[in-house]
Design a protein around this motif. Structure first.
Motif: not given
Ligand code: PXL
Length: 262
Positions: A158-169
């Protein structure tokens, strides 16, 4: 009735891109105009393919569209094929958007940690730039990793996907929906701040991302929320996989689901 322009390749054989988007969007009552970026003998998961690049023909197509003052309520972009098409996509947004037109981009260049055949990091960089124009983006985990220069992990949480999303942001103000998120025996999408989980089926099939994008777009344009549109698209894809014959290796038989009325 909404009118959409979908810009992606036309693979003569293979149940992906335009041969998926056109029937699905039409069946959902969206007037679907197409801009084929290339004509391939078949999609690139087969054993070799021919590639007729239509990039150079697009400016002339635009000329007639301008003359006729065509406007679109939405754009759905999938597999484009060449970096040069990104500028042409931007030109389409500039010249052919109806008021409030929505831009939905599925970056389509890889899966399972790898780029599809024919793509390179220049293409990824051009896509990164194009995503700034989007209202909604639909990368899978592989595409999200390439776009954000993140190594693709064997396993993630979960944490990895959250970070990925923040980088996409950092790349775009678009709504970000990461598709094909899979861990802990579940598959789903990560949207806004939450995961939408669905039943994980034992078989993986080709072309399901394109089907997801088309059904999602149809529901979204019909006024459904992003979350409902995601759920409906995932349900549709799941049904397609379930109804596809075991020996049908190159795509899913979405026609069976359309025929029975979705
Ligand atoms: O489904 C994505 C896709 C679209 N178009 C072409 C492809 C692929 C995936 O391999 O090869 C031509």
């Amino acid at each position: 009735m909404k009118r959409i322009l979908t810009m992606q390749d036309l693979s003569c054989v293979g149940q992906c891109s335009l041969t998926v988007a056109l029937p699905i969007l039409s069946a959902y009552g969206v007037e679907t105009c197409v801009l084929p970026t290339a004509v391939l003998s078949n999609h690139t998961m087969f054993n070799g393919w021919s590639y007729l690049d239509l990039t150079d023909k697009i400016p002339e197509i635009y000329e007639y569209w301008r003359k006729n003052n065509f406007k679109f309520d939405a754009f759905l972009l999938g597999y484009l094929g060449k970096s040069a098409l990104m500028d042409l996509a931007e030109r389409a947004f500039d010249d052919f958007s109806a008021d409030g037109a929505k831009i939905i981009i599925d970056p389509v260049f890889g899966d399972n940690g790898k780029l599809y055949g024919g793509f390179d990091l220049n293409y990824v960089a051009a896509m990164r730039k194009l995503l700034r124009r989007a209202d909604i983006i639909l990368p899978n985990v592989t595409e999200a990793c390439f776009l954000t220069d993140t190594p693709y992990p064997e396993n993630y949480d979960e944490d990895f996907v959250l970070k990925l999303k923040n980088k996409l942001k950092e790349l775009t103000d678009a709504e970000i929906i990461i598709t094909g998120v899979e861990f802990g025996g579940r598959i789903g999408e990560f949207m806004s701040v939450k995961f939408l989980w669905h039943e994980l089926l034992p078989s993986k099939k080709h072309g399901t991302g394109d089907i997801f994008a088309s059904v999602f777009t149809a529901h979204y344009l019909a006024g459904n929320s992003l979350e409902n549109a995601c759920d409906s698209a995932a349900e549709f894809v799941r049904e397609c996989i379930k109804q596809t014959d075991n020996d049908h290796f190159y795509g899913v038989q979405f026609e069976k689901i359309l025929k029975r009325g979705k």
